[in-house]
Write an enzyme that holds these catalytic residues in place. Structure first.
Site, short mmCIF file in Angstrom:
data_model
loop_
_atom_site.label_atom_id
_atom_site.label_comp_id
_atom_site.label_asym_id
_atom_site.label_seq_id
_atom_site.Cartn_x
_atom_site.Cartn_y
_atom_site.Cartn_z
N ASP A 179 -10.56 4.00 -4.88
CA ASP A 179 -9.21 3.76 -5.40
C ASP A 179 -8.69 4.99 -6.14
O ASP A 179 -9.47 5.72 -6.75
CB ASP A 179 -9.22 2.58 -6.38
CG ASP A 179 -8.98 1.26 -5.67
OD1 ASP A 179 -8.73 1.28 -4.46
OD2 ASP A 179 -9.06 0.21 -6.32
N SER A 192 -0.18 5.48 7.34
CA SER A 192 -0.38 4.90 6.00
C SER A 192 -0.37 5.99 4.94
O SER A 192 -0.78 7.12 5.19
CB SER A 192 -1.72 4.17 5.99
OG SER A 192 -2.13 3.93 4.67
N ALA A 193 0.04 5.62 3.75
CA ALA A 193 0.02 6.54 2.61
C ALA A 193 -1.40 6.98 2.29
O ALA A 193 -1.60 7.96 1.57
CB ALA A 193 0.63 5.85 1.39
N LYS A 250 -6.40 7.06 10.71
CA LYS A 250 -4.94 7.23 10.65
C LYS A 250 -4.61 8.73 10.76
O LYS A 250 -3.71 9.13 11.50
CB LYS A 250 -4.38 6.67 9.35
CG LYS A 250 -4.47 5.16 9.22
CD LYS A 250 -3.62 4.46 10.27
CE LYS A 250 -3.60 2.96 10.06
NZ LYS A 250 -2.86 2.24 11.12
N TYR A 307 -11.29 4.43 7.52
CA TYR A 307 -10.01 3.83 7.94
C TYR A 307 -8.90 4.87 7.83
O TYR A 307 -8.16 5.12 8.78
CB TYR A 307 -9.70 2.61 7.07
CG TYR A 307 -8.22 2.30 6.99
CD1 TYR A 307 -7.48 2.69 5.88
CD2 TYR A 307 -7.57 1.66 8.03
CE1 TYR A 307 -6.12 2.43 5.81
CE2 TYR A 307 -6.21 1.40 7.97
CZ TYR A 307 -5.49 1.80 6.86
OH TYR A 307 -4.14 1.56 6.79
N LEU A 326 -6.89 -3.03 23.44
CA LEU A 326 -6.60 -1.69 23.96
C LEU A 326 -7.85 -1.01 24.49
O LEU A 326 -7.78 -0.02 25.24
CB LEU A 326 -5.95 -0.83 22.85
CG LEU A 326 -4.50 -1.18 22.49
CD1 LEU A 326 -4.04 -0.36 21.29
CD2 LEU A 326 -3.56 -0.95 23.68
N LYS A 375 -8.16 -2.33 9.76
CA LYS A 375 -7.45 -1.71 8.62
C LYS A 375 -8.05 -2.04 7.25
O LYS A 375 -7.39 -1.92 6.22
CB LYS A 375 -5.99 -2.16 8.63
CG LYS A 375 -5.79 -3.65 8.46
CD LYS A 375 -4.34 -3.92 8.10
CE LYS A 375 -4.19 -5.28 7.49
NZ LYS A 375 -2.88 -5.50 6.91
N SER A 411 -8.00 -10.17 16.77
CA SER A 411 -9.21 -9.98 15.93
C SER A 411 -8.89 -10.26 14.46
O SER A 411 -9.79 -10.57 13.68
CB SER A 411 -9.74 -8.55 16.08
OG SER A 411 -8.80 -7.61 15.55
C1 WQD Z 1 -3.56 -2.27 -4.67
C2 WQD Z 1 -3.95 -2.16 -6.15
C3 WQD Z 1 -6.31 -1.98 -6.49
C4 WQD Z 1 -7.25 -6.00 -4.98
C5 WQD Z 1 -4.75 -0.22 0.93
C6 WQD Z 1 -4.87 0.82 2.02
C7 WQD Z 1 -3.53 1.07 2.62
C8 WQD Z 1 -3.00 -0.22 3.14
C9 WQD Z 1 -2.80 -1.16 1.94
C10 WQD Z 1 -3.61 -1.22 5.23
C11 WQD Z 1 -5.04 -1.15 -6.39
C12 WQD Z 1 -5.78 -3.28 -7.08
C13 WQD Z 1 -6.58 -4.85 -5.36
C14 WQD Z 1 -7.89 -6.79 -5.97
C15 WQD Z 1 -7.15 -5.23 -7.65
N1 WQD Z 1 -3.93 -0.79 4.04
N2 WQD Z 1 -6.53 -4.49 -6.67
N3 WQD Z 1 -7.82 -6.38 -7.28
O1 WQD Z 1 -5.83 0.01 -1.88
O2 WQD Z 1 -3.42 0.56 -2.54
O3 WQD Z 1 -4.00 0.30 -0.13
O4 WQD Z 1 -4.11 -1.39 1.40
O5 WQD Z 1 -2.59 -1.13 5.83
O6 WQD Z 1 -3.66 1.97 3.68
O7 WQD Z 1 -5.31 2.04 1.44
O8 WQD Z 1 -3.97 -1.70 -1.61
O9 WQD Z 1 -3.73 -4.06 -2.26
O10 WQD Z 1 -6.08 -3.14 -1.91
O11 WQD Z 1 -4.77 -2.45 -3.92
O12 WQD Z 1 -7.10 -4.89 -8.85
O13 WQD Z 1 -8.53 -7.84 -5.69
O14 WQD Z 1 -4.46 -3.42 -6.57
O15 WQD Z 1 -7.29 -1.40 -7.34
O16 WQD Z 1 -4.79 -0.54 -7.65
P1 WQD Z 1 -4.37 -0.14 -1.65
P2 WQD Z 1 -4.68 -2.91 -2.38
#
Ligand code: WQD
Length: 333
Positions: free
Chosen positions: A293, A124-125, A152, A148, A59, A84, A34
């Site tokens: 965020d 995930s964190a 988790k 999401y 699954l 995700k 997917s």
């Molecule tokens: C990182 C930073 C954004 C995109 C999420 C999920 C986590 C995991 C990873 C799946 C933040 C900033 C982002 C953009 C930006 N998901 N940003 N412009 O939100 O920390 O974590 O993805 O496995 O579980 O919660 O990751 O990469 O989306 O963002 O400024 O176009 O980059 O605000 O500060 P995130 P992210």
């Protein structure tokens, strides 16, 4: 004996397959494609010289999942399969709960029916919600701000309750921070369908000219430069963390680990590093904050270091260099 990797053609799953095969393990992939492509199996073979068995299965398909266990002697499972995208989960909560949670319950049913009692879960964190302080330890309070993240957290609880009810099980809950980067070959990497939600795949598509500029979601956070700070970890280090986690499955019960570097970088620092390492410009504009965020999130990874003997080795420069190499080689449709 084999290891079943659900979601094994995905970003972290495919890198984990490569790591395990190179370490001599027999790997089987289950994926519904997917959010990934069957060609990833070819790339895994090209990198390792070994073609893992691949089942194009969901699954949620009970018969299809049963078939995988009937046809193989599966000793343990690495469970990545799941939807995700944080933003998408807010718009489609029912689909996220059904896919991620019911899918996991079906998987557990087939594991029990086939005497397979070892599972590593891709958590995930995001289960830490908005942490009061950083760095984050595994015993911090848990809360979630989107469906999401809630899937988790629910799956962590399901696996914890399973271990209480059935002492044959051993479970590792691995809480990832922000995986980025790609295998040095450039054959596999973070290749989301459509417009990327995550920062690094968005940056690489701006660098490639596929997207006009990056939107920096807010520069008024309480951080050193006002932009969001995250713990970016090389996907190669993350994959190796799964191999280290297999050790803890020798002991029954639940084992929880943060997989991060212990260091945070801001969005502007990521842009600067990517431009410096790859000698490209990343045009960006400051855009409004993104709903959900948080300002700052990075790990205290000492528990994994002490108990698993694992820590992240690769630095930000290699994360940026490998992500760009993958994007340049990737002829995505
Ligand atoms: C990182 C930073 C954004 C995109 C999420 C999920 C986590 C995991 C990873 C799946 C933040 C900033 C982002 C953009 C930006 N998901 N940003 N412009 O939100 O920390 O974590 O993805 O496995 O579980 O919660 O990751 O990469 O989306 O963002 O400024 O176009 O980059 O605000 O500060 P995130 P992210």
């Amino acid at each position: 004996m084999s290891i079943l990797i659900t979601g094994g053609t995905g970003y972290i799953g495919s890198h984990t397959c490569v790591d395990f095969i190179k370490k001599g393990l027999d790997v089987i992939i289950l994926d519904n494609l997917s959010n990934s492509r069957a060609e990833v199996v070819d790339y895994i073979e090209q990198i390792t010289g070994i073609r893992p068995k691949f089942y194009h299965t969901d699954l949620l398909d009970r018969e299809g999942t049963k078939k995988v266990f009937d046809e193989n002697d599966i000793e343990s499972v690495i469970h990545f399969a799941g939807l995700k995208a944080v933003g998408e989960s807010v718009l489609k909560p029912v689909e996220y709960y059904r896919n991620n949670i019911v899918g996991t319950l079906n998987l557990i049913d087939e594991m029990r029916a086939h005497n397979c009692f070892k599972i590593v879960f891709s958590s995930s964190a995001t289960v830490y919600g908005k942490p009061k302080t950083v760095p984050i330890k595994e015993d911090f309070p848990l809360s979630t701000t989107n469906p999401y993240g809630t899937t988790k957290l629910f799956i962590e609880r399901i696996l914890e309750d399973l271990c209480v009810a059935d002492d044959r099980f051993s479970v590792a809950l691995l809480r990832y921070f922000n995986p980025i980067g790609a295998h040095e070959s450039g054959l596999i990497g973070d290749d989301p369908n459509g417009i990327p939600n995550n920062l690094m795949p968005y940056i690489t598509r701006v660098a490639k000219g596929v997207l006009p500029h990056l939107n920096v979601f807010g520069n008024d956070y309480e951080t050193r430069d006002g932009t969001g700070v995250r713990d970016y970890i090389h996907v190669i280090d993350l994959a190796a963390g799964h191999y280290s986690a297999l050790k803890c499955l020798e002991e029954k019960g639940v084992h929880i680990y943060n997989l991060g570097t212990g260091r945070g970088y801001s969005v502007l620092e990521i842009i600067e590093a990517f431009e410096r390492v790859n000698n490209v410009k990343i045009p960006y504009i400051i855009a409004p904050r993104r709903a959900g965020d948080i300002a700052e999130c990075y790990a205290d990874p000492s528990k994994a270091a002490y108990e698993l003997g694992w820590k992240a080795e690769l630095g930000l420069d290699d994360m940026c260099r490998s992500a760009w190499k993958f994007e340049q080689l990737n002829t995505r449709k």
